[in-house]
Scaffold this motif. Structure first.
Motif, mmCIF file in Angstrom:
data_model
loop_
_atom_site.group_PDB
_atom_site.id
_atom_site.type_symbol
_atom_site.label_atom_id
_atom_site.label_comp_id
_atom_site.label_asym_id
_atom_site.label_seq_id
_atom_site.Cartn_x
_atom_site.Cartn_y
_atom_site.Cartn_z
ATOM 1 N N ARG A 61 0.305 6.686 -12.738
ATOM 2 C CA ARG A 61 -0.982 6.142 -12.317
ATOM 3 C C ARG A 61 -1.710 5.414 -13.438
ATOM 4 O O ARG A 61 -2.311 4.354 -13.202
ATOM 5 C CB ARG A 61 -1.860 7.248 -11.735
ATOM 6 C CG ARG A 61 -2.295 8.343 -12.712
ATOM 7 C CD ARG A 61 -2.868 9.540 -11.959
ATOM 8 N NE ARG A 61 -3.460 10.547 -12.828
ATOM 9 C CZ ARG A 61 -2.757 11.466 -13.483
ATOM 10 N NH1 ARG A 61 -1.438 11.488 -13.393
ATOM 11 N NH2 ARG A 61 -3.376 12.349 -14.242
ATOM 12 N N PHE A 62 -1.672 5.947 -14.657
ATOM 13 C CA PHE A 62 -2.423 5.319 -15.736
ATOM 14 C C PHE A 62 -1.726 4.052 -16.230
ATOM 15 O O PHE A 62 -2.392 3.108 -16.664
ATOM 16 C CB PHE A 62 -2.617 6.309 -16.885
ATOM 17 C CG PHE A 62 -3.497 7.474 -16.523
ATOM 18 C CD1 PHE A 62 -4.794 7.273 -16.082
ATOM 19 C CD2 PHE A 62 -3.033 8.776 -16.599
ATOM 20 C CE1 PHE A 62 -5.612 8.341 -15.742
ATOM 21 C CE2 PHE A 62 -3.835 9.852 -16.257
ATOM 22 C CZ PHE A 62 -5.126 9.639 -15.827
ATOM 23 N N VAL A 63 -0.407 4.013 -16.162
ATOM 24 C CA VAL A 63 0.313 2.794 -16.531
ATOM 25 C C VAL A 63 -0.037 1.674 -15.561
ATOM 26 O O VAL A 63 -0.313 0.540 -15.964
ATOM 27 C CB VAL A 63 1.834 3.038 -16.537
ATOM 28 C CG1 VAL A 63 2.584 1.753 -16.882
ATOM 29 C CG2 VAL A 63 2.208 4.134 -17.521
ATOM 30 N N VAL A 64 -0.040 1.986 -14.269
ATOM 31 C CA VAL A 64 -0.405 0.987 -13.264
ATOM 32 C C VAL A 64 -1.831 0.503 -13.484
ATOM 33 O O VAL A 64 -2.094 -0.712 -13.501
ATOM 34 C CB VAL A 64 -0.250 1.568 -11.841
ATOM 35 C CG1 VAL A 64 -0.850 0.625 -10.804
ATOM 36 C CG2 VAL A 64 1.217 1.816 -11.525
ATOM 37 N N ILE A 78 -5.317 1.619 -5.657
ATOM 38 C CA ILE A 78 -4.130 2.345 -6.101
ATOM 39 C C ILE A 78 -4.009 3.626 -5.303
ATOM 40 O O ILE A 78 -4.856 4.517 -5.404
ATOM 41 C CB ILE A 78 -4.187 2.662 -7.610
ATOM 42 C CG1 ILE A 78 -4.345 1.378 -8.430
ATOM 43 C CG2 ILE A 78 -2.927 3.411 -8.049
ATOM 44 C CD1 ILE A 78 -4.532 1.608 -9.915
ATOM 45 N N LEU A 79 -2.965 3.717 -4.474
ATOM 46 C CA LEU A 79 -2.670 4.920 -3.716
ATOM 47 C C LEU A 79 -1.614 5.727 -4.455
ATOM 48 O O LEU A 79 -0.601 5.163 -4.889
ATOM 49 C CB LEU A 79 -2.143 4.580 -2.319
ATOM 50 C CG LEU A 79 -3.038 3.754 -1.394
ATOM 51 C CD1 LEU A 79 -2.346 3.583 -0.033
ATOM 52 C CD2 LEU A 79 -4.391 4.404 -1.206
ATOM 53 N N LEU A 80 -1.841 7.027 -4.593
ATOM 54 C CA LEU A 80 -0.898 7.893 -5.298
ATOM 55 C C LEU A 80 -0.089 8.687 -4.281
ATOM 56 O O LEU A 80 -0.637 9.508 -3.539
ATOM 57 C CB LEU A 80 -1.647 8.840 -6.243
ATOM 58 C CG LEU A 80 -2.504 8.161 -7.309
ATOM 59 C CD1 LEU A 80 -3.145 9.211 -8.211
ATOM 60 C CD2 LEU A 80 -1.685 7.180 -8.145
ATOM 61 N N GLU A 81 1.212 8.414 -4.236
ATOM 62 C CA GLU A 81 2.112 9.133 -3.345
ATOM 63 C C GLU A 81 2.406 10.497 -3.966
ATOM 64 O O GLU A 81 2.934 10.569 -5.076
ATOM 65 C CB GLU A 81 3.398 8.326 -3.166
ATOM 66 C CG GLU A 81 4.299 8.807 -2.074
ATOM 67 C CD GLU A 81 5.539 7.951 -1.931
ATOM 68 O OE1 GLU A 81 6.187 8.013 -0.885
ATOM 69 O OE2 GLU A 81 5.871 7.214 -2.894
ATOM 70 N N PRO A 82 2.085 11.603 -3.285
ATOM 71 C CA PRO A 82 2.260 12.924 -3.899
ATOM 72 C C PRO A 82 3.703 13.259 -4.234
ATOM 73 O O PRO A 82 3.976 13.930 -5.223
ATOM 74 C CB PRO A 82 1.711 13.890 -2.832
ATOM 75 C CG PRO A 82 0.866 13.059 -1.935
ATOM 76 C CD PRO A 82 1.481 11.694 -1.944
ATOM 77 N N THR A 83 4.644 12.792 -3.390
ATOM 78 C CA THR A 83 6.062 13.062 -3.570
ATOM 79 C C THR A 83 6.830 11.819 -3.160
ATOM 80 O O THR A 83 6.438 11.134 -2.210
ATOM 81 C CB THR A 83 6.518 14.250 -2.687
ATOM 82 O OG1 THR A 83 5.634 15.345 -2.867
ATOM 83 C CG2 THR A 83 7.932 14.684 -3.037
ATOM 84 N N ALA A 84 7.923 11.522 -3.857
ATOM 85 C CA ALA A 84 8.741 10.370 -3.489
ATOM 86 C C ALA A 84 9.453 10.662 -2.175
ATOM 87 O O ALA A 84 10.239 11.601 -2.072
ATOM 88 C CB ALA A 84 9.760 10.072 -4.580
ATOM 89 N N LYS A 85 9.154 9.852 -1.159
ATOM 90 C CA LYS A 85 9.714 10.056 0.182
ATOM 91 C C LYS A 85 10.375 8.792 0.726
ATOM 92 O O LYS A 85 10.518 8.645 1.927
ATOM 93 C CB LYS A 85 8.611 10.502 1.145
ATOM 94 C CG LYS A 85 8.016 11.867 0.859
ATOM 95 C CD LYS A 85 8.956 12.969 1.293
ATOM 96 C CE LYS A 85 8.282 14.325 1.171
ATOM 97 N NZ LYS A 85 9.162 15.417 1.660
ATOM 98 N N ASP A 229 -10.886 5.387 -9.572
ATOM 99 C CA ASP A 229 -9.669 4.646 -9.907
ATOM 100 C C ASP A 229 -8.542 4.832 -8.900
ATOM 101 O O ASP A 229 -7.751 3.914 -8.688
ATOM 102 C CB ASP A 229 -9.158 5.080 -11.292
ATOM 103 C CG ASP A 229 -10.132 4.739 -12.396
ATOM 104 O OD1 ASP A 229 -10.517 3.562 -12.489
ATOM 105 O OD2 ASP A 229 -10.521 5.648 -13.153
ATOM 106 N N PHE A 230 -8.427 6.006 -8.279
ATOM 107 C CA PHE A 230 -7.234 6.325 -7.501
ATOM 108 C C PHE A 230 -7.600 6.966 -6.168
ATOM 109 O O PHE A 230 -8.649 7.591 -6.020
ATOM 110 C CB PHE A 230 -6.327 7.296 -8.277
ATOM 111 C CG PHE A 230 -6.006 6.845 -9.672
ATOM 112 C CD1 PHE A 230 -5.164 5.781 -9.902
ATOM 113 C CD2 PHE A 230 -6.571 7.501 -10.769
ATOM 114 C CE1 PHE A 230 -4.881 5.369 -11.199
ATOM 115 C CE2 PHE A 230 -6.295 7.097 -12.064
ATOM 116 C CZ PHE A 230 -5.438 6.026 -12.280
#
Length: 467
Positions: A61-64, A78-85, A229-230
């Protein structure tokens, strides 16, 4: 109105050692000054669009946010996906978010790790796709193939329409003979993984064909929380969502799929050899980056990121040098680099996850040296940035300022430390480091103690929400 959705997840293992789990290829500058994510955003400049939505995972998230800030795109969502799905749930979360204001925009779904050199052709294809999407079609962009590639899925085109072609069939990665037949037929395109459709049309098709994904994402979206931010979703709710690609979940099942040709010098940069294919080369066929000297070397990709790399008498090789790892491979064998990453992960080696240089929301650090009971870092803190108020149970720290001025908190004391001055942080001391100046603060940190890993941090206050 077009709403860009940029997918910035993924681990980028095929471009190791430059790409690592915590800093994958979409955040690297591989083809010019901009990173691949930044180039994706700049590619939208000639397309009238709403504020882009970036969807990524928590650890990036901080890199983005920083890469958007440097491109003056800090207003992006910026949407944060909790788990890669996989891509279907990620796009679905973004789709629900796009409907949040009662609008029904046309979503332009882009990957953040593609290179497109002919941006005029890209814009023209987007225009064609918009016309099709406006007629409630679900558009996939099919790259006009230049060679019989076995590393891509393909799309077989059907009848011609006003804007594109009906999709006859999605096909998996072929063998070489099959790929040659696809190329000769003129009916097949490479599957780019980019899409365009109305938000409501996509969600209706998903609910029809994969109600399990639809319902899980809808429930997760109802837990949405947004700070400055997120935007975040409840992990326990989202974890109930099945993992699937948008191709399998929707595009292969819908009767409204359309393929729009894309002939724009596209590459998904899926390997070092793929990057060599699109890069400028010298008279001997070499693509060289950094401080490189070649003698009797031909048709090779050589990347020097930390030191001079000299080659003699080599042909068809890939050499990628970083501060902590070196890759040497036949150019034809670089797809196997994923096996290297898998083995590094099996051994629990840090080289799979991160490089010596690590990025944080306040700046970055470079691990210069490490040994038994000590570690040396070069730390850079951006102007106005502050590390968390924290404490370590097992290590002490010496800080030597080499550039700028540091505002240091030690327990109940605040001091300013300027160039060529130092300070000592004992074990157990509650401390913070801040850059009050207008230029980067640079210092050398020497850690000493019985345990030096990053999880020996107790945070009390943190402006980035990590406490």
């Amino acid at each position: 109105m077009i709403k860009p959705i940029i997918m910035a997840g993924g681990s980028g293992t095929r471009l190791w050692p430059l790409s690592r789990e915590l800093f994958p290829k979409q955040f690297l500058s591989l083809d010019g000054e901009n990173t691949m994510l930044q180039a994706t955003l700049k590619r939208l400049v000639n397309i009238e669009h709403q504020t882009p939505t970036i969807i990524c995972n928590e650890q990036h998230r901080f890199v983005v946010a920083e890469q958007l800030r440097t491109q003056l795109s800090s207003n992006s969502n910026i949407l944060l996906e909790p788990t890669a799905k996989n891509t279907a749930p990620a796009i679905t979360l973004a789709a629900f978010d796009s409907l949040n204001n009662g609008e029904d925009p046309i979503l332009l779904v882009l990957a953040s790790d593609h290179i497109i050199k002919n941006e005029d052709a890209f814009v023209a294809s987007v225009h064609q796709a918009t016309l099709a999407a406006d007629k409630n079609k679900l558009v996939t962009f099919g790259v006009v193939p230049k060679s019989p590639e076995i590393g891509f899925g393909y799309i077989k085109s059907g009848d011609a329409l006003d804007h594109g072609y009906e999709v006859d069939q999605f096909v998996e990665k072929p063998d070489l003979d099959t790929a040659k037949n696809y190329l000769a037929s003129g009916k097949y395109f490479w599957n780019s993984g980019m899409f365009m459709f109305k938000t409501s049309v996509f969600l209706n098709e998903l609910e029809t064909h994969r109600p399990d994904i639809y319902n899980a994402c809808k429930a997760a979206f109802e837990t949405l929380e947004t700070d400055s931010d997120f935007s975040r979703f409840d992990k326990s709710v989202f974890d109930t969502c099945p993992s699937d690609s948008v191709d399998y979940a929707v595009m292969e099942k819908t009767k409204s799929a359309v393929v729009v040709p894309l002939d724009a010098d596209w590459s998904d940069v899926g390997s070092w050899s793929a990057l060599w294919n699109i890069e400028n080369k010298d008279k001997n066929g070499n693509s060289c980056k950094g401080d490189v000297m070649t003698i009797d070397t031909n048709n090779s990709f050589i990347s020097a990121n930390d030191k001079l790399v000299a080659t003699i008498g080599l042909d068809d090789v890939v050499i990628v040098d970083t501060k902590d790892a070196l890759l040497v491979s036949k150019r034809s064998e670089v797809q196997k680099v994923k096996q290297v990453v898998n083995e590094l992960n099996a051994q629990g080696r840090i080289e799979a996850k991160s490089s010596r240089k690590v990025y944080r929301p306040w700046g970055k650090y470079d691990c210069i040296d490490t040994g038994d009971r000590f570690q040396v870092k070069r730390i850079t803190v951006k102007p106005g940035a502050k590390l968390s108020l924290q404490m370590h149970h097992h290590r002490a720290e010496h800080w030597v300022v080499v550039k700028g001025t540091a505002k240091v908190t030690k327990d109940n004391e605040e001091i300013l430390v300027t160039e060529n001055q130092s300070t000592y942080i004992p074990v157990g001391s509650i401390h913070a480091l801040e850059n009050p100046g207008l230029v980067n603060l640079e210092l050398i940190e020497v850690q000493s103690g019985s345990y030096l890993d990053e999880d020996d941090i107790v945070r009390y206050e943190d402006k980035y929400g990590r406490a």
